[in-house]
Motif scaffolding. Structure first.
Motif, mmCIF file in Angstrom:
data_model
loop_
_atom_site.group_PDB
_atom_site.id
_atom_site.type_symbol
_atom_site.label_atom_id
_atom_site.label_comp_id
_atom_site.label_asym_id
_atom_site.label_seq_id
_atom_site.Cartn_x
_atom_site.Cartn_y
_atom_site.Cartn_z
ATOM 1 N N ARG A 153 32.641 21.771 -1.387
ATOM 2 C CA ARG A 153 33.658 21.350 -0.415
ATOM 3 C C ARG A 153 34.804 22.353 -0.329
ATOM 4 N NH1 ARG A 153 36.623 16.447 -2.769
ATOM 5 N NH2 ARG A 153 37.600 18.144 -3.940
ATOM 6 N N GLN A 352 34.002 14.635 1.319
ATOM 7 C CA GLN A 352 34.983 14.729 2.396
ATOM 8 C C GLN A 352 34.704 15.904 3.321
ATOM 9 O OE1 GLN A 352 35.662 14.545 -0.860
ATOM 10 N NE2 GLN A 352 36.942 12.753 -1.233
ATOM 11 N N GLY A 353 33.709 16.679 3.023
ATOM 12 C CA GLY A 353 33.311 17.814 3.836
ATOM 13 C C GLY A 353 32.625 18.854 2.984
ATOM 14 N N ASP A 355 32.062 23.219 2.694
ATOM 15 C CA ASP A 355 32.360 24.574 3.168
ATOM 16 C C ASP A 355 31.131 25.470 3.133
ATOM 17 O OD1 ASP A 355 34.995 24.220 3.800
ATOM 18 O OD2 ASP A 355 35.802 25.119 1.974
ATOM 19 N N ARG A 380 28.960 10.116 3.909
ATOM 20 C CA ARG A 380 30.314 10.672 3.930
ATOM 21 C C ARG A 380 30.323 12.101 4.484
ATOM 22 N NH1 ARG A 380 31.596 8.309 -2.065
ATOM 23 N NH2 ARG A 380 32.168 6.200 -1.402
ATOM 24 N N VAL A 381 29.338 12.886 4.100
ATOM 25 C CA VAL A 381 29.272 14.264 4.592
ATOM 26 C C VAL A 381 29.051 14.267 6.104
ATOM 27 C CG1 VAL A 381 27.944 16.409 4.503
ATOM 28 C CG2 VAL A 381 28.501 15.206 2.384
ATOM 29 N N ARG A 382 28.164 13.395 6.566
ATOM 30 C CA ARG A 382 27.930 13.321 8.020
ATOM 31 C C ARG A 382 29.198 12.875 8.746
ATOM 32 N NH1 ARG A 382 22.907 11.086 6.308
ATOM 33 N NH2 ARG A 382 23.741 8.979 6.662
ATOM 34 N N ALA A 384 32.136 13.478 7.953
ATOM 35 C CA ALA A 384 33.062 14.609 7.970
ATOM 36 C C ALA A 384 32.611 15.704 8.929
ATOM 37 C CB ALA A 384 33.214 15.176 6.563
ATOM 38 N N GLY A 385 31.434 15.541 9.532
ATOM 39 C CA GLY A 385 30.942 16.505 10.501
ATOM 40 C C GLY A 385 30.171 17.664 9.918
ATOM 41 N N ASP A 386 29.765 17.566 8.636
ATOM 42 C CA ASP A 386 29.108 18.689 7.973
ATOM 43 C C ASP A 386 27.670 18.384 7.554
ATOM 44 O OD1 ASP A 386 31.304 20.389 8.163
ATOM 45 O OD2 ASP A 386 32.226 19.552 6.367
#
Length: 470
Positions: A153, A352-353, A355, A380-382, A384-386
């Motif tokens: 993240r 929460q995302g 990187d 949760r990752v989805r 957060a858009g990732d």
């Protein structure tokens, strides 16, 4: 105990010894530094960080330019740079350099308040000695899988990709909440009228005493149909797999056989690990970060993949399941310490995302970190858009972190493909991972198509507001 207050050192020492033994029994082994040296390495590099954490690194004779930053799991805060000695030997032979830290050794074994910081500091210390790697990949197991997800993240520009195994990726508060549901069910239904402390342990001995009482209650209850039904209810809330080591997997509708194998996990001492772990988390976050006030236990069971089994066993025992669930809901009064919830939210969560690309691998019957955690984490990752950066893969086997060397190396190669090409392609599919692992000619593999059920936890998430402490 207020945040920042140190627990008695003697209790902490006893807990470290006990949990180290349980971790070994549960396949959460961490090879000591002395056992990690072999002829493939040019030498051992070591150092100490400002908070007292130690780090180790090994660079093979013909370094391929990739540095692996390993995050170890829950247990003694001793530096490690590989999940097992066999994995380490194989990866050194393939040219990888490996490094890892102990985390801060002065606090709790739930070292989430220092682990991410110490891992990045280790990366800086190692690269200062060996030069900048061409590629840096994070690897983590169990609690270290949660650390690994945090690195994925926050590590953009410092790491290029991450491989998690048996990761506690749902985070510390979800963990303590679903474990609390199981502990509470055992205490309320198998030890009615007795005062069994379940949270806010003052010492390691207090946690051990609760574990002993709950384990004895389960052992005694297993001898009757009514007891077995209630054990199955607690196991459902614990997300405990119905497939134990050394046993054939029972048929989906073999309710008695499934319950017997869930009981086997209890009989092997899982509650000692759970309660000791809770004590360590409370040390780390400064109080109790779990609660059950407001939980509707009938609704909680409805969402469990084990609900049909529980209902069948209750019918066979002539027990009123609805009455037991009403009792659990009515008597649920445990509240969290708000400051502890906030600390756990800051130190002990992930998802929460992302990187960088993350490949998570889990066994399908994990007794300590249920595979259902992967479902919770992916959501949760989805959100957060990732989601495109995450892939998850599954090994059909019982036990926690029970991976073969071939499975681990194949997963690492799949992650490297994603980092190198910018695409997952088919490299992380079950079939591709199985082919890759088998082709290594090492110790076998069991990658399978699998989709985990939702995690049975009954709370919105680790950021749910906590009521005032009681």
């Amino acid at each position: 105990m207020p945040a920042g207050t140190r627990r008695p050192r003697t209790s902490r020492t006893r807990l470290r010894v006990a949990l180290a033994a349980l971790a070994c029994a549960a396949l959460v082994t961490l090879p000591p530094p002395a056992a990690q040296a072999d002829a493939t390495a040019t030498g051992r590099l070591t150092g100490t960080l400002p908070d007292g954490a130690t780090w180790i690194a090994d660079v093979p004779d013909h370094w391929n330019g990739t540095l692996l930053l390993f995050s170890h799991g829950f247990g003694p805060t001793v530096a490690a740079n590989a999940p097992t000695g066999a994995v380490r030997t194989e990866l050194l032979a393939q040219g990888y350099a490996m490094a890892g830290s102990s985390y801060d050794p002065h606090g709790s074994m739930w070292a989430l308040d220092s682990a991410e910081r110490d891992q990045f500091a280790t990366l800086d210390a190692v690269t200062a000695k060996i030069g900048a790697p061409r590629r840096t990949l994070a690897v983590g197991q169990s609690m270290g899988g949660l650390v690994n997800a945090q690195l994925a993240r926050d590590g953009g520009g410092r790491i290029d990709g991450a491989l998690g195994q048996c990761g506690l990726v749902a985070g510390g508060t979800d963990l303590d909440n679903y474990q609390l549901d199981a502990e509470y069910t055992i205490a309320r239904l198998l030890l009615p009228g007795q005062d069994v402390p379940l949270v806010r342990f003052g010492t390691a001995a207090d946690a051990s005493a609760t574990a002993a009482r709950l384990t004895k209650a389960v052992t005694d209850a297993q001898s009757t149909p009514r007891g077995r039904a209630r054990i199955a209810l607690a196991a459902a809330f614990l997300n405990l797999p119905a497939w134990a080591p050394g046993a054939d997997r029972p048929a989906p509708d073999d309710w008695a056989g499934r319950q017997e194998q869930q009981y086997a996990w209890f009989a092997q001492g899982i509650l000692a690990f759970v309660e000791g772990g809770r004590y360590a988390v409370e040390q780390s976050v400064g109080g109790n970060n779990s609660w059950n006030r407001g939980v509707d236990y009938a609704r909680l069971l409805d969402g469990s993949v084990y609900a049909p089994q529980v209902r069948a066993l209750y019918r066979a025992a002539g027990l009123d399941l609805r009455a037991d669930l009403r009792t659990l809901t009515k008597d649920a009064v445990i509240t969290a310490d708000p400051a502890a919830v906030r600390t756990a939210r800051r130190t002990s969560t992930a998802g929460q995302g992302l990187d960088v690309p993350l490949l998570d691998v889990h066994t399908t019957a994990d007794n300590l970190v249920p595979v259902e955690q992967e479902n919770r984490f992916a959501a949760r990752v989805r959100a957060a858009g990732d989601g495109a950066l995450l892939r998850q893969a599954y090994v059909e086997r019982q036990g926690h972190c029970a991976f073969t060397t071939a499975e681990t190396v194949a997963a690492l190669h799949a992650l490297e493909h994603r980092v190198r090409t910018g695409r997952w392609d088919d490299a992380a599919t079950p079939a591709a991972l199985q082919r890759s692992a088998t082709a290594l000619g090492l110790d076998g593999a069991a990658y399978v198509p699998y989709r985990p059920a939702p995690l049975t936890v009954g709370r919105d998430g680790p950021t749910s507001p906590a009521r005032s402490a009681s």
